[in-house]
Design a protein around this motif. Structure first.
Motif, short mmCIF file in Angstrom:
data_model
loop_
_atom_site.label_atom_id
_atom_site.label_comp_id
_atom_site.label_asym_id
_atom_site.label_seq_id
_atom_site.Cartn_x
_atom_site.Cartn_y
_atom_site.Cartn_z
N ALA A 17 42.30 52.20 58.32
CA ALA A 17 42.46 52.88 57.02
C ALA A 17 43.41 52.10 56.12
N MET A 18 44.48 51.57 56.70
CA MET A 18 45.44 50.78 55.91
C MET A 18 44.76 49.52 55.36
N GLU A 19 43.96 48.89 56.20
CA GLU A 19 43.22 47.69 55.75
C GLU A 19 42.32 48.01 54.56
N GLU A 20 41.58 49.11 54.68
CA GLU A 20 40.65 49.49 53.61
C GLU A 20 41.41 49.80 52.31
N ALA A 21 42.52 50.51 52.47
CA ALA A 21 43.32 50.85 51.27
C ALA A 21 43.87 49.58 50.62
N CYS A 22 44.29 48.62 51.45
CA CYS A 22 44.81 47.36 50.90
C CYS A 22 43.70 46.60 50.16
N GLU A 23 42.49 46.64 50.69
CA GLU A 23 41.37 46.00 49.99
C GLU A 23 41.18 46.62 48.60
N CYS A 24 41.29 47.94 48.57
CA CYS A 24 41.15 48.64 47.27
C CYS A 24 42.23 48.21 46.30
N LEU A 25 43.47 48.17 46.78
CA LEU A 25 44.58 47.81 45.89
C LEU A 25 44.45 46.36 45.43
N LYS A 26 43.95 45.51 46.33
CA LYS A 26 43.74 44.10 45.97
C LYS A 26 42.72 43.99 44.82
N ALA A 27 41.64 44.73 44.95
CA ALA A 27 40.61 44.72 43.89
C ALA A 27 41.19 45.24 42.59
N LEU A 28 41.97 46.31 42.71
CA LEU A 28 42.55 46.93 41.52
C LEU A 28 43.57 46.00 40.86
N GLU A 29 44.30 45.27 41.69
CA GLU A 29 45.27 44.32 41.12
C GLU A 29 44.54 43.23 40.33
N SER A 30 43.44 42.75 40.89
CA SER A 30 42.68 41.68 40.21
C SER A 30 42.15 42.16 38.86
N ALA A 31 41.89 43.48 38.77
CA ALA A 31 41.31 44.01 37.53
C ALA A 31 42.31 44.05 36.39
N LEU A 32 43.58 43.83 36.68
CA LEU A 32 44.57 43.80 35.60
C LEU A 32 44.37 42.58 34.69
N ASN A 33 43.81 41.51 35.28
CA ASN A 33 43.49 40.31 34.47
C ASN A 33 44.67 39.80 33.66
N GLY A 34 45.86 39.87 34.24
CA GLY A 34 47.04 39.34 33.56
C GLY A 34 47.60 40.23 32.47
N ASN A 35 47.03 41.41 32.28
CA ASN A 35 47.53 42.32 31.25
C ASN A 35 48.65 43.21 31.78
N LYS A 36 49.43 43.75 30.86
CA LYS A 36 50.48 44.69 31.25
C LYS A 36 49.85 46.00 31.75
N PHE A 37 48.90 46.49 30.97
CA PHE A 37 48.18 47.71 31.35
C PHE A 37 46.69 47.39 31.46
N TYR A 38 45.95 48.28 32.11
CA TYR A 38 44.49 48.10 32.17
C TYR A 38 43.90 48.18 30.77
N GLY A 39 44.56 48.96 29.92
CA GLY A 39 44.10 49.05 28.53
C GLY A 39 44.59 47.89 27.67
#
Lengths: 220, 220
Positions: free
Chosen positions: A124-146
């Protein structure tokens, strides 16, 4: 005559906070109605959300809308100032993709990682870390997702910005740290330190008490 | 120069058919690329949907979008003719609510009811019937969820219109019947008999063969 805007929510619910945060970002005055979702749902909640019987519900001039992401889209279309979604259809699709990812994948994965029995925890921890990794990449260098300001994805990710650090403190299991996910960690810091976000968050000590009680009685 | 519109899908997938149906309703020409999702996902699919690694993916002028409901919203915003969503924000919210309900509740409940082991089946059938009951009520006396024409909810419900009757034939377990849900049953009949829907549906005998093989080898 002012318009009727009511939010049926629960104080500890990140999903209820999403709706309040979007309304505050738009500067829309609203009445907040606290629901006792575990023991005594009100007849109004059951009337306004007969399918799911859950908070949050937005009531706007007598019309009820349920499901927080659906409500956020409604708020965006009804009050057009301070957009929480990009105008470009592709950028908008990306925001919707990540908001859906947060609900469909991150939320269940993080809950499982923090609360599952020890035998299931490593996976479960591995899966959650995968999710957070994907979410981190989605920031694309921005301060916020918006981008420079808070948008739909930031609002949807509020439980990662605020609740997760409190869960981690209660369970003593670390998922999101400055070491593992520096960009997402910085995002969570920037997010919870926005004045308008702080207006919507419940007291940390009350949330921590709930999580600590759950750690002490893991069958609940 | 024409624009590039490609759909990566799988022939038996209702989710892939959603995207094709929306594009056909809008009259958008597209290239369809069949993916072998079980045994050999293509490098392009993995490139375009690295998070979920699933079909459908829409590629529009080099930009990839995943998640069928997100794709449908993108299609609606990009090609504005023949709307699949109402213009009114509240009606739009209702359509989004029901499309989400179909994915979050109906799809897993119906799968469980049709395919779960006998010990769990009675409860699963009850839950699936509750979902269909709610979905029937959402028709509000209309021919389609979109009113006189097919809209987002009809497209999202395609597996109830087409695949469910075939699953029922294979498993010999009846969920949707003219007796139990007359309005939803009529909707399914009207939906699959639309010419444009029929253009998007796979051959019934091929789908039935898959489901019959699954009944014969229930561990799969």
């Amino acid at each position: 005559m002012g318009e009727e805007v009511k939010v049926f929510g629960a104080w500890a619910s990140p999903f209820s906070r999403r709706v309040e945060l979007a309304l505050r970002l738009k500067g829309v005055p609203y009445e907040y109605i606290e629901e006792d979702i575990y023991k005594n749902k009100s007849p109004l909640l059951l009337k306004y959300n007969p399918v799911h019987k859950k908070v949050p519900v937005l009531l706007h001039n007598g019309k009820a809308i349920a499901e927080s992401l659906v409500i956020l889209e409604y708020i965006e279309e009804t009050w057009k100032n301070n957009s929480i979604l990009p105008q470009d259809p592709y950028e908008k699709a990306m925001a919707r993709f990540w908001a859906k990812f947060i609900d469909d994948k991150c939320w269940p994965a993080i809950r499982k990682a923090e609360w599952s029995p020890e035998s299931e925890r490593e996976k479960a921890m591995e899966e959650a870390c995968e999710c957070l990794k994907a979410l981190e990449s989605a920031l694309n260098g921005n301060k916020f997702y918006g981008g420079h300001t808070i948008g739909l994805v930031d609002i949807a990710a509020n439980f990662i910005g605020f609740w997760l650090s409190i869960v981690q403190e209660a369970t003593e299991r670390e998922l999101l740290s400055a070491h593992k996910f520096p960009l997402l960690f910085n995002w969570s810091h920037d997010f919870v330190n926005c004045g308008i976000v702080q207006e919507c968050l419940p007291p940390k000590d009350k949330v921590l008490a709930i999580f600590k009680a759950r750690v002490a009685a893991p069958s609940n």
